[in-house]
Design a protein around this motif. Sequence first.
Motif, PDB file in Angstrom:
ATOM      1  N   VAL A 139       0.839  -1.199   0.000  1.00 39.13           N
ATOM      2  CA  VAL A 139       0.000   0.000   0.000  1.00 39.13           C
ATOM      3  C   VAL A 139       0.875   1.251   0.000  1.00 39.13           C
ATOM      4  O   VAL A 139       0.647   2.199  -0.765  1.00 39.13           O
ATOM      5  N   ILE A 140       1.907   1.268   0.845  1.00 37.28           N
ATOM      6  CA  ILE A 140       2.802   2.428   0.902  1.00 37.28           C
ATOM      7  C   ILE A 140       3.564   2.589  -0.404  1.00 37.28           C
ATOM      8  O   ILE A 140       3.787   3.701  -0.892  1.00 37.28           O
ATOM      9  N   ALA A 141       3.948   1.453  -1.015  1.00 38.43           N
ATOM     10  CA  ALA A 141       4.702   1.501  -2.267  1.00 38.43           C
ATOM     11  C   ALA A 141       3.819   1.856  -3.461  1.00 38.43           C
ATOM     12  O   ALA A 141       4.324   2.209  -4.525  1.00 38.43           O
ATOM     13  N   GLY A 142       2.511   1.755  -3.299  1.00 40.70           N
ATOM     14  CA  GLY A 142       1.608   2.072  -4.398  1.00 40.70           C
ATOM     15  C   GLY A 142       1.580   1.005  -5.471  1.00 40.70           C
ATOM     16  O   GLY A 142       1.345   1.308  -6.650  1.00 40.70           O
ATOM     17  N   VAL A 143       1.793  -0.259  -5.072  1.00 42.05           N
ATOM     18  CA  VAL A 143       1.744  -1.363  -6.036  1.00 42.05           C
ATOM     19  C   VAL A 143       0.590  -2.284  -5.653  1.00 42.05           C
ATOM     20  O   VAL A 143       0.137  -2.283  -4.503  1.00 42.05           O
ATOM     21  N   PRO A 144       0.080  -3.086  -6.613  1.00 41.46           N
ATOM     22  CA  PRO A 144      -1.035  -4.001  -6.288  1.00 41.46           C
ATOM     23  C   PRO A 144      -0.646  -4.954  -5.159  1.00 41.46           C
ATOM     24  O   PRO A 144       0.377  -5.632  -5.222  1.00 41.46           O
ATOM     25  N   SER A 145      -1.457  -4.982  -4.135  1.00 37.51           N
ATOM     26  CA  SER A 145      -1.177  -5.843  -2.989  1.00 37.51           C
ATOM     27  C   SER A 145      -1.465  -7.296  -3.324  1.00 37.51           C
ATOM     28  O   SER A 145      -2.267  -7.613  -4.206  1.00 37.51           O
ATOM     29  N   ILE A 146      -0.809  -8.191  -2.591  1.00 33.64           N
ATOM     30  CA  ILE A 146      -1.020  -9.621  -2.782  1.00 33.64           C
ATOM     31  C   ILE A 146      -2.487  -9.987  -2.574  1.00 33.64           C
ATOM     32  O   ILE A 146      -3.002 -10.918  -3.197  1.00 33.64           O
ATOM     33  N   ILE A 147      -3.179  -9.247  -1.739  1.00 39.14           N
ATOM     34  CA  ILE A 147      -4.581  -9.571  -1.459  1.00 39.14           C
ATOM     35  C   ILE A 147      -5.479  -9.210  -2.638  1.00 39.14           C
ATOM     36  O   ILE A 147      -6.623  -9.668  -2.722  1.00 39.14           O
ATOM     37  N   MET A 148      -4.964  -8.397  -3.565  1.00 34.77           N
ATOM     38  CA  MET A 148      -5.734  -8.014  -4.743  1.00 34.77           C
ATOM     39  C   MET A 148      -5.411  -8.889  -5.949  1.00 34.77           C
ATOM     40  O   MET A 148      -5.924  -8.648  -7.033  1.00 34.77           O
ATOM     41  N   ARG A 149      -4.581  -9.889  -5.766  1.00 31.46           N
ATOM     42  CA  ARG A 149      -4.223 -10.774  -6.872  1.00 31.46           C
ATOM     43  C   ARG A 149      -4.840 -12.154  -6.631  1.00 31.46           C
ATOM     44  O   ARG A 149      -5.038 -12.565  -5.483  1.00 31.46           O
ATOM     45  N   PRO A 150      -5.165 -12.892  -7.711  1.00 29.90           N
ATOM     46  CA  PRO A 150      -5.882 -14.153  -7.551  1.00 29.90           C
ATOM     47  C   PRO A 150      -5.022 -15.335  -7.108  1.00 29.90           C
ATOM     48  O   PRO A 150      -5.558 -16.398  -6.808  1.00 29.90           O
ATOM     49  N   GLU A 151      -3.713 -15.180  -7.055  1.00 30.40           N
ATOM     50  CA  GLU A 151      -2.858 -16.309  -6.702  1.00 30.40           C
ATOM     51  C   GLU A 151      -3.109 -16.763  -5.270  1.00 30.40           C
ATOM     52  O   GLU A 151      -3.571 -15.986  -4.423  1.00 30.40           O
ATOM     53  N   LEU A 152      -2.831 -18.034  -5.004  1.00 31.78           N
ATOM     54  CA  LEU A 152      -3.102 -18.605  -3.682  1.00 31.78           C
ATOM     55  C   LEU A 152      -2.008 -18.201  -2.699  1.00 31.78           C
ATOM     56  O   LEU A 152      -0.982 -18.863  -2.561  1.00 31.78           O
ATOM     57  N   TYR A 153      -2.235 -17.117  -2.015  1.00 25.60           N
ATOM     58  CA  TYR A 153      -1.305 -16.645  -0.987  1.00 25.60           C
ATOM     59  C   TYR A 153      -2.040 -16.524   0.345  1.00 25.60           C
ATOM     60  O   TYR A 153      -1.753 -17.249   1.283  1.00 25.60           O
ATOM     61  N   VAL A 154      -3.016 -15.633   0.386  1.00 23.63           N
ATOM     62  CA  VAL A 154      -3.827 -15.516   1.606  1.00 23.63           C
ATOM     63  C   VAL A 154      -4.580 -16.822   1.860  1.00 23.63           C
ATOM     64  O   VAL A 154      -4.781 -17.223   3.006  1.00 23.63           O
ATOM     65  N   THR A 155      -4.973 -17.505   0.789  1.00 21.41           N
ATOM     66  CA  THR A 155      -5.646 -18.799   0.939  1.00 21.41           C
ATOM     67  C   THR A 155      -4.735 -19.810   1.612  1.00 21.41           C
ATOM     68  O   THR A 155      -5.168 -20.581   2.491  1.00 21.41           O
ATOM     69  N   ALA A 156      -3.463 -19.824   1.232  1.00 19.47           N
ATOM     70  CA  ALA A 156      -2.500 -20.722   1.878  1.00 19.47           C
ATOM     71  C   ALA A 156      -2.322 -20.347   3.340  1.00 19.47           C
ATOM     72  O   ALA A 156      -2.207 -21.220   4.214  1.00 19.47           O
ATOM     73  N   ALA A 157      -2.321 -19.043   3.621  1.00 18.15           N
ATOM     74  CA  ALA A 157      -2.223 -18.592   5.009  1.00 18.15           C
ATOM     75  C   ALA A 157      -3.440 -19.050   5.815  1.00 18.15           C
ATOM     76  O   ALA A 157      -3.323 -19.478   6.973  1.00 18.15           O
ATOM     77  N   ALA A 158      -4.626 -18.960   5.202  1.00 17.82           N
ATOM     78  CA  ALA A 158      -5.845 -19.376   5.887  1.00 17.82           C
ATOM     79  C   ALA A 158      -5.837 -20.876   6.174  1.00 17.82           C
ATOM     80  O   ALA A 158      -6.240 -21.318   7.261  1.00 17.82           O
ATOM     81  N   LEU A 159      -5.382 -21.672   5.211  1.00 17.26           N
ATOM     82  CA  LEU A 159      -5.290 -23.116   5.435  1.00 17.26           C
ATOM     83  C   LEU A 159      -4.333 -23.422   6.576  1.00 17.26           C
ATOM     84  O   LEU A 159      -4.632 -24.253   7.450  1.00 17.26           O
ATOM     85  N   THR A 160      -3.217 -22.745   6.604  1.00 19.73           N
ATOM     86  CA  THR A 160      -2.232 -22.954   7.665  1.00 19.73           C
ATOM     87  C   THR A 160      -2.824 -22.629   9.028  1.00 19.73           C
ATOM     88  O   THR A 160      -2.740 -23.418   9.970  1.00 19.73           O
ATOM     89  N   ALA A 161      -3.422 -21.444   9.131  1.00 22.59           N
ATOM     90  CA  ALA A 161      -3.965 -21.002  10.412  1.00 22.59           C
ATOM     91  C   ALA A 161      -5.114 -21.886  10.878  1.00 22.59           C
ATOM     92  O   ALA A 161      -5.192 -22.263  12.056  1.00 22.59           O
ATOM     93  N   ALA A 162      -6.020 -22.238   9.962  1.00 18.46           N
ATOM     94  CA  ALA A 162      -7.168 -23.064  10.331  1.00 18.46           C
ATOM     95  C   ALA A 162      -6.727 -24.467  10.750  1.00 18.46           C
ATOM     96  O   ALA A 162      -7.255 -25.036  11.719  1.00 18.46           O
ATOM     97  N   SER A 163      -5.764 -25.034  10.035  1.00 19.51           N
ATOM     98  CA  SER A 163      -5.262 -26.366  10.387  1.00 19.51           C
ATOM     99  C   SER A 163      -4.611 -26.349  11.762  1.00 19.51           C
ATOM    100  O   SER A 163      -4.831 -27.248  12.586  1.00 19.51           O
ATOM    101  N   CYS A 164      -3.819 -25.311  12.003  1.00 22.18           N
ATOM    102  CA  CYS A 164      -3.136 -25.206  13.295  1.00 22.18           C
ATOM    103  C   CYS A 164      -4.139 -25.083  14.439  1.00 22.18           C
ATOM    104  O   CYS A 164      -4.051 -25.798  15.445  1.00 22.18           O
TER     105      CYS A 164
END
Length: 206
Positions: A139-164
């Motif tokens: 956000v500070i850099a003014g570039v598209p954030s990972i959360i605005m891209r369709p690749e599995l990043y936040v989804t992988a984080a969610a799987l990790t957290a939920a499994s744990c």
Amino acid sequence: MEVIPPVLPAFLDLGGTAVFALSGALLAARLKQTFVTCAFFALLTGVGGGSVRDALLGVPAFWLRDFWVLPVILAAALIAWFIPRKWWEGRWLEWADALGLALFCTLGTAKALAFDVAPLAAIVLGIVTGCVGGIIRDVIAGVPSIIMRPELYVTAAALTAASCAGMILLGVPQALSMAVAALAGFALRGAALIWSIELPSYSREV
């Protein structure tokens, strides 16, 4: 009741911090910014998620009491600044970031549960620990954030957290829960890197 937050082995904890810090510094390098910006982005990415988590938990930010965190972040910024760009343009950094994401999501989730946070909230804090530093940086850099891209990043984080969280609540030993959850999240993120797996974007016509 005494709260005993989980800890990662020092080499994993600092290693994950270094990877995230390096990814922040490299973004500044790609944008041809000054070393001050490199160091600032390294700090934001390295401790941003954990700091937000600790603020929500009402405890001092983890890096304020660890002598080695800031030197490691500074070292990551120096590496990004002095190493030629062609040396770090490959995908090895993305794989290292995937490992750091998995480790920090499990740590954040387990720490939240240790403070008696509700399960769903603990999962959210795990995702925050792994993702928010990078989001703030982008956000500070003014570039598209990972959360605005369709690749599995936040989804992988969610799987990790939920499994744990699920395994800990089922009575599985904490260390084993964190290890298995981190492996699951790393595997999903790795699969996304290898096969370019993405979430479908919204396309419904009004």
